[in-house]
Motif scaffolding. Structure first.
Motif, short mmCIF file in Angstrom:
data_model
loop_
_atom_site.label_atom_id
_atom_site.label_comp_id
_atom_site.label_asym_id
_atom_site.label_seq_id
_atom_site.Cartn_x
_atom_site.Cartn_y
_atom_site.Cartn_z
N GLY A 1 0.82 -1.21 0.00
CA GLY A 1 0.00 0.00 0.00
C GLY A 1 0.85 1.26 0.00
O GLY A 1 0.59 2.20 -0.75
N GLN A 2 1.89 1.27 0.82
CA GLN A 2 2.79 2.43 0.87
C GLN A 2 3.45 2.64 -0.49
O GLN A 2 3.56 3.79 -0.95
CB GLN A 2 3.86 2.24 1.95
N ALA A 3 3.89 1.56 -1.11
CA ALA A 3 4.55 1.68 -2.41
C ALA A 3 3.59 2.21 -3.47
O ALA A 3 3.97 3.03 -4.33
CB ALA A 3 5.13 0.32 -2.83
N LEU A 4 2.35 1.78 -3.42
CA LEU A 4 1.35 2.27 -4.38
C LEU A 4 1.09 3.76 -4.19
O LEU A 4 1.05 4.52 -5.16
CB LEU A 4 0.05 1.48 -4.24
N ILE A 5 0.92 4.21 -2.95
CA ILE A 5 0.68 5.64 -2.69
C ILE A 5 1.89 6.44 -3.13
O ILE A 5 1.76 7.50 -3.75
CB ILE A 5 0.34 5.89 -1.21
N GLN A 6 3.09 5.95 -2.82
CA GLN A 6 4.31 6.66 -3.22
C GLN A 6 4.35 6.81 -4.74
O GLN A 6 4.69 7.87 -5.26
CB GLN A 6 5.53 5.90 -2.70
N ALA A 7 3.99 5.76 -5.47
CA ALA A 7 4.00 5.82 -6.94
C ALA A 7 2.98 6.85 -7.44
O ALA A 7 3.26 7.62 -8.37
CB ALA A 7 3.71 4.45 -7.54
N CYS A 8 1.81 6.88 -6.84
CA CYS A 8 0.79 7.86 -7.22
C CYS A 8 1.27 9.28 -6.97
O CYS A 8 1.09 10.18 -7.81
CB CYS A 8 -0.51 7.62 -6.45
N LEU A 9 1.89 9.50 -5.81
CA LEU A 9 2.39 10.85 -5.48
C LEU A 9 3.54 11.26 -6.39
O LEU A 9 3.61 12.42 -6.82
CB LEU A 9 2.81 10.90 -4.00
N GLU A 10 4.42 10.33 -6.69
CA GLU A 10 5.53 10.63 -7.61
C GLU A 10 4.99 11.01 -8.98
O GLU A 10 5.48 11.94 -9.62
CB GLU A 10 6.49 9.45 -7.71
N TRP A 11 3.97 10.29 -9.46
CA TRP A 11 3.37 10.61 -10.75
C TRP A 11 2.76 12.01 -10.71
O TRP A 11 2.96 12.81 -11.62
CB TRP A 11 2.30 9.57 -11.13
N ALA A 12 2.00 12.31 -9.65
CA ALA A 12 1.35 13.62 -9.53
C ALA A 12 2.38 14.74 -9.49
O ALA A 12 2.20 15.78 -10.14
CB ALA A 12 0.48 13.66 -8.28
N ARG A 13 3.46 14.55 -8.77
CA ARG A 13 4.53 15.58 -8.72
C ARG A 13 5.18 15.74 -10.09
O ARG A 13 5.44 16.86 -10.53
CB ARG A 13 5.56 15.21 -7.66
N ALA A 14 5.47 14.63 -10.75
CA ALA A 14 6.11 14.69 -12.07
C ALA A 14 5.22 15.40 -13.10
O ALA A 14 5.73 16.04 -14.02
CB ALA A 14 6.45 13.28 -12.56
N GLU A 15 3.91 15.30 -12.91
CA GLU A 15 2.96 15.96 -13.80
C GLU A 15 2.62 17.38 -13.33
O GLU A 15 1.75 18.03 -13.88
CB GLU A 15 1.68 15.14 -13.89
N SER A 16 3.31 17.83 -12.29
CA SER A 16 3.18 19.20 -11.74
C SER A 16 1.81 19.51 -11.18
O SER A 16 1.35 20.65 -11.27
CB SER A 16 3.58 20.23 -12.80
N HIS A 17 1.16 18.53 -10.59
CA HIS A 17 -0.11 18.80 -9.93
C HIS A 17 0.17 19.30 -8.52
O HIS A 17 0.99 18.71 -7.81
CB HIS A 17 -0.99 17.55 -9.92
N PRO A 18 -0.47 20.40 -8.11
CA PRO A 18 -0.14 21.02 -6.83
C PRO A 18 -0.74 20.32 -5.61
O PRO A 18 -0.33 20.57 -4.48
CB PRO A 18 -0.72 22.43 -6.95
N ARG A 19 -1.71 19.42 -5.84
CA ARG A 19 -2.45 18.86 -4.71
C ARG A 19 -2.93 17.46 -5.06
O ARG A 19 -3.35 17.20 -6.18
CB ARG A 19 -3.65 19.77 -4.44
N ALA A 20 -2.84 16.57 -4.07
CA ALA A 20 -3.41 15.23 -4.20
C ALA A 20 -4.55 15.13 -3.20
O ALA A 20 -4.46 15.63 -2.07
CB ALA A 20 -2.37 14.16 -3.91
N VAL A 21 -5.65 14.50 -3.62
CA VAL A 21 -6.80 14.28 -2.75
C VAL A 21 -7.20 12.82 -2.82
O VAL A 21 -6.85 12.11 -3.77
CB VAL A 21 -8.00 15.19 -3.13
N LEU A 22 -7.94 12.38 -1.81
CA LEU A 22 -8.49 11.03 -1.81
C LEU A 22 -9.62 10.95 -0.81
O LEU A 22 -9.70 11.76 0.12
CB LEU A 22 -7.41 9.98 -1.52
N GLY A 23 -10.49 9.99 -1.02
CA GLY A 23 -11.53 9.69 -0.06
C GLY A 23 -11.10 8.45 0.70
O GLY A 23 -11.07 7.36 0.13
N ALA A 24 -10.76 8.61 1.97
CA ALA A 24 -10.22 7.50 2.76
C ALA A 24 -11.29 6.84 3.60
O ALA A 24 -12.08 7.52 4.26
CB ALA A 24 -9.11 8.02 3.68
#
Length: 137
Positions: free
Chosen positions: A80-103
């Motif tokens: 799970g940690q690795a998946l979230i890290q991959a999502c955040l890395e993708w978002a940063r690489a695409e220059s998105h300023p914010r990540a959101v989720l429904g937990a």
């Protein structure tokens, strides 16, 4: 363990069916929401077996992470940690300023470990209580 960006939506959906539909009782209608074709998908592997998945799509200028799940046998192995890290890395690489989720409420602490902060009221999604969370990238 490895996480890869994938176009193998069938495997992603199979893992989600096992976790969300079979284990958590989420209906197929709620789980298959029509957003897969608008999302970037990730699969987590142990050796050559896909054991977890997550997806990201852009909404209102934010990278929305969702459908994060890991098969029961692979839980507790940092998938799970690795998946979230991959999502955040993708978002940063695409220059998105914010990540959101429904937990799901029992996962709030997990996401807080990445720096996510809860906001808004508790809401019901597919029969499970959730709370929105955000992380400024």
């Amino acid at each position: 363990m490895s996480v890869v960006q994938t176009t193998d939506i069938v495997t992603c959906q199979l893992i989600r069916k096992i976790v969300f539909t079979d284990e958590q009782g989420v209906s197929t209608e709620d789980e298959v929401d029509g957003m897969d074709e608008h999302s970037v998908h990730f699969l987590s592997y142990v050796e050559d077996k896909a054991v977890g998945t997550a997806r990201v799509f852009i909404t209102n200028g934010s990278a929305k992470i969702g459908r994060v799940c890991v098969l029961k046998d692979a839980r507790g192995t940092y998938q799970g940690q690795a998946l979230i890290q991959a999502c955040l890395e993708w978002a940063r690489a695409e220059s998105h300023p914010r990540a959101v989720l429904g937990a799901q409420l029992d996962a709030l602490r997990f996401y807080e470990g990445f720096g996510f902060k809860a906001y808004g009221d508790v809401f019901n999604d597919a029969g499970i209580d959730h709370r929105m969370m955000e992380l400024f990238l």
